[in-house]
Enzyme design. Sequence first.
Site, PDB file in Angstrom:
ATOM      1  N   ASP A 174      53.186  40.730  43.238  1.00  0.00           N
ATOM      2  CA  ASP A 174      52.381  39.399  43.637  1.00  0.00           C
ATOM      3  C   ASP A 174      52.486  38.317  42.399  1.00  0.00           C
ATOM      4  O   ASP A 174      53.015  38.940  41.339  1.00  0.00           O
ATOM      5  CB  ASP A 174      51.228  39.428  44.016  1.00  0.00           C
ATOM      6  CG  ASP A 174      50.339  40.609  42.971  1.00  0.00           C
ATOM      7  OD1 ASP A 174      50.433  40.581  41.929  1.00  0.00           O
ATOM      8  OD2 ASP A 174      49.411  41.376  43.510  1.00  0.00           O
TER       9      ASP A 174
ATOM     10  N   ASP B 274      50.819  35.394  39.779  1.00  0.00           N
ATOM     11  CA  ASP B 274      49.643  34.715  39.366  1.00  0.00           C
ATOM     12  C   ASP B 274      50.320  33.338  38.660  1.00  0.00           C
ATOM     13  O   ASP B 274      51.180  33.380  38.118  1.00  0.00           O
ATOM     14  CB  ASP B 274      48.774  35.560  38.385  1.00  0.00           C
ATOM     15  CG  ASP B 274      48.171  36.674  39.162  1.00  0.00           C
ATOM     16  OD1 ASP B 274      47.495  36.769  39.999  1.00  0.00           O
ATOM     17  OD2 ASP B 274      48.537  37.851  38.732  1.00  0.00           O
TER      18      ASP B 274
ATOM     19  N   ASP C 247      44.381  41.187  28.628  1.00  0.00           N
ATOM     20  CA  ASP C 247      44.362  42.806  28.204  1.00  0.00           C
ATOM     21  C   ASP C 247      45.337  43.189  27.232  1.00  0.00           C
ATOM     22  O   ASP C 247      45.152  43.510  25.885  1.00  0.00           O
ATOM     23  CB  ASP C 247      43.930  43.788  29.157  1.00  0.00           C
ATOM     24  CG  ASP C 247      44.838  43.590  30.554  1.00  0.00           C
ATOM     25  OD1 ASP C 247      45.865  42.836  30.323  1.00  0.00           O
ATOM     26  OD2 ASP C 247      44.743  44.422  31.603  1.00  0.00           O
TER      27      ASP C 247
HETATM   28  P1  ATP Z   1      49.738  44.555  38.999  1.00  0.00           P
HETATM   29  O1  ATP Z   1      49.494  43.440  39.711  1.00  0.00           O
HETATM   30  O2  ATP Z   1      51.236  45.100  38.822  1.00  0.00           O
HETATM   31  O3  ATP Z   1      48.822  45.758  39.394  1.00  0.00           O
HETATM   32  P2  ATP Z   1      48.665  43.013  36.909  1.00  0.00           P
HETATM   33  O4  ATP Z   1      48.766  43.059  35.301  1.00  0.00           O
HETATM   34  O5  ATP Z   1      49.390  42.014  37.476  1.00  0.00           O
HETATM   35  O6  ATP Z   1      49.561  44.282  37.419  1.00  0.00           O
HETATM   36  P3  ATP Z   1      46.300  42.147  38.205  1.00  0.00           P
HETATM   37  O7  ATP Z   1      45.212  42.824  38.614  1.00  0.00           O
HETATM   38  O8  ATP Z   1      47.156  41.416  38.931  1.00  0.00           O
HETATM   39  O9  ATP Z   1      47.237  43.036  37.232  1.00  0.00           O
HETATM   40  O10 ATP Z   1      45.942  41.003  36.822  1.00  0.00           O
HETATM   41  C1  ATP Z   1      46.657  39.977  36.622  1.00  0.00           C
HETATM   42  C2  ATP Z   1      46.648  39.641  34.998  1.00  0.00           C
HETATM   43  O11 ATP Z   1      45.090  39.026  34.540  1.00  0.00           O
HETATM   44  C3  ATP Z   1      46.866  40.767  34.137  1.00  0.00           C
HETATM   45  O12 ATP Z   1      48.481  40.716  34.082  1.00  0.00           O
HETATM   46  C4  ATP Z   1      46.356  40.476  32.950  1.00  0.00           C
HETATM   47  O13 ATP Z   1      46.784  39.424  32.252  1.00  0.00           O
HETATM   48  C5  ATP Z   1      44.857  39.792  33.556  1.00  0.00           C
HETATM   49  N1  ATP Z   1      44.151  40.944  33.782  1.00  0.00           N
HETATM   50  C6  ATP Z   1      43.748  41.516  34.784  1.00  0.00           C
HETATM   51  N2  ATP Z   1      42.604  42.419  34.552  1.00  0.00           N
HETATM   52  C7  ATP Z   1      42.302  42.278  33.408  1.00  0.00           C
HETATM   53  C8  ATP Z   1      41.195  42.882  32.539  1.00  0.00           C
HETATM   54  N3  ATP Z   1      40.356  43.865  33.360  1.00  0.00           N
HETATM   55  N4  ATP Z   1      41.032  42.520  31.321  1.00  0.00           N
HETATM   56  C9  ATP Z   1      41.857  41.440  30.870  1.00  0.00           C
HETATM   57  N5  ATP Z   1      42.630  40.700  31.466  1.00  0.00           N
HETATM   58  C10 ATP Z   1      42.968  41.128  32.725  1.00  0.00           C
HETATM   59 MG    MG Z   2      49.318  41.274  39.547  1.00  0.00          MG
END
Ligand code: ATP
Ligand code: MG
Length: 445
Positions: free
Chosen positions: A68, A70, A144
């Site tokens: 997805d 963001d 993170d």
């Molecule tokens: P995926 O969607 O593939 O599971 P993702 O890294 O995109 O991995 P998301 O939950 O969609 O995970 O989060 C989007 C972004 O938001 C992350 O890449 C990170 O930059 C930030 N993020 C998400 N969760 C956290 C957290 N617990 N602490 C800090 N930043 C976060």
């Molecule tokens: Mg994501």
Amino acid sequence: MIKKFIRKVLGLKEAGPQRVPRSRHGIDRNRISPAALKTCAALHEAGFSAYVVGGAVRDLLLGATPKDYDVATNARPEQVKPLFRRALLIGRRFRIVHVVIGQETVEVSTFRAADDGSAEKDEHGRVLRDNVFGTQQEDARRRDFSVNALYYDPASEEVIDFHGGLADLKKRTMRLIGDPETRYREDPVRMLRAVRLAAKLGLSIESSSRAPIKKLARLIENVPPARLFDEMLKLLMSGHASACLRRLRDEGLSKGLLPLLDVILNQPLGERFVTLALAQTDERVKTDRPVSPAFLFAALLWHEVLAASKAHEKRGERPALALEAAMDEVLETQCEKLAITRKLTATMREVWGMQSRFEQRSGLRPYRLLESPRFRMAYDFLALRAASGEVPEELEAWWRSFQFADAETREAMLQPDTGPAKKRRRKRKKRPSGPGGGEAESSPE
Ligand code: ATP
Ligand code: MG
């Protein structure tokens, strides 16, 4: 105030962003979802900055297809919403906008400030509220891992890298931004994210980011159960569930999630069963077939239920009641830590409860079982039990044939009615009409 100012100044000094041109990062604009591109373009046109950020940029750089998209922007949610025909304001604590274009939903969030020491925290350092808007630089700091803090600007095709994420990706490593211990304390879910993303992307966790995990693993217990459930679901549905769970165990994180997972994995049958369930799930995710979270949770907890049920039977309870009590106990223990939703637990109970009915292969019972809306899931569960050696292969084979057989074959497959039939015979014997056992069902064997 002064502290905030000094930190800001230091922040600026410690992380000057690198603007990396297309020729060096190699992301092909055409690989980005049209919805994400349109969202950024609309925000640009309205005079705001807008970047694809987070997992999508990371995955594109790794040559993987993002799940997805963001988008991060300096526009406030209420400024974002009117720019799109279909947009929803969501979230109570920190409002974000879901922009819906065609079949896609793009999550648009306003740059958020990192913790400057003033955020409300619990006694272990977990941030309870962090709903302050900030600059792009601050937004990068509160993310993170360095590899998750990369911003792609579709207009200039540059990647903006505040924390050396590109270099880390080249090294195939995940590194927390800032002091690892503080960052895990702020949000212990980051430990699970480290393991999940590392397993999913084949990255290693850089040693100083990995080191504090063992010590801090117990902080997972303070995370709200609903949040843990969401993260656990992501982990199990990642297509790398087996690898993730193995790593969770290695890092000492499994206990907080499924408190009894270690016990389960230490029973030979339980281990085989769970391993098979996870491998099957991973295979389904990788081949784009649907996966049922209820099935998976039912599988993960089955041997707990079995053990608890046996304990009740030993105390003299009837099997059906023993199973009921066991399901209650196991779900209660698990839901303390992990808010498995009610809808899910209802299905899990059905699947567990149906297992003993597969042993009844006479009379009308197999037909009734076949009509149950959960038959398919319960049968798949039986197949897993057979594959792990818990029940005879023959039982699964019988049901495999029975469900697809024609009426005549089914009739012929039925086994002689044993249990309840005996009772009936006994009753009949008492009748004065004498030995009239002629009605007894004939054996198909
Ligand atoms: P995926 O969607 O593939 O599971 P993702 O890294 O995109 O991995 P998301 O939950 O969609 O995970 O989060 C989007 C972004 O938001 C992350 O890449 C990170 O930059 C930030 N993020 C998400 N969760 C956290 C957290 N617990 N602490 C800090 N930043 C976060
Ligand atoms: Mg994501």
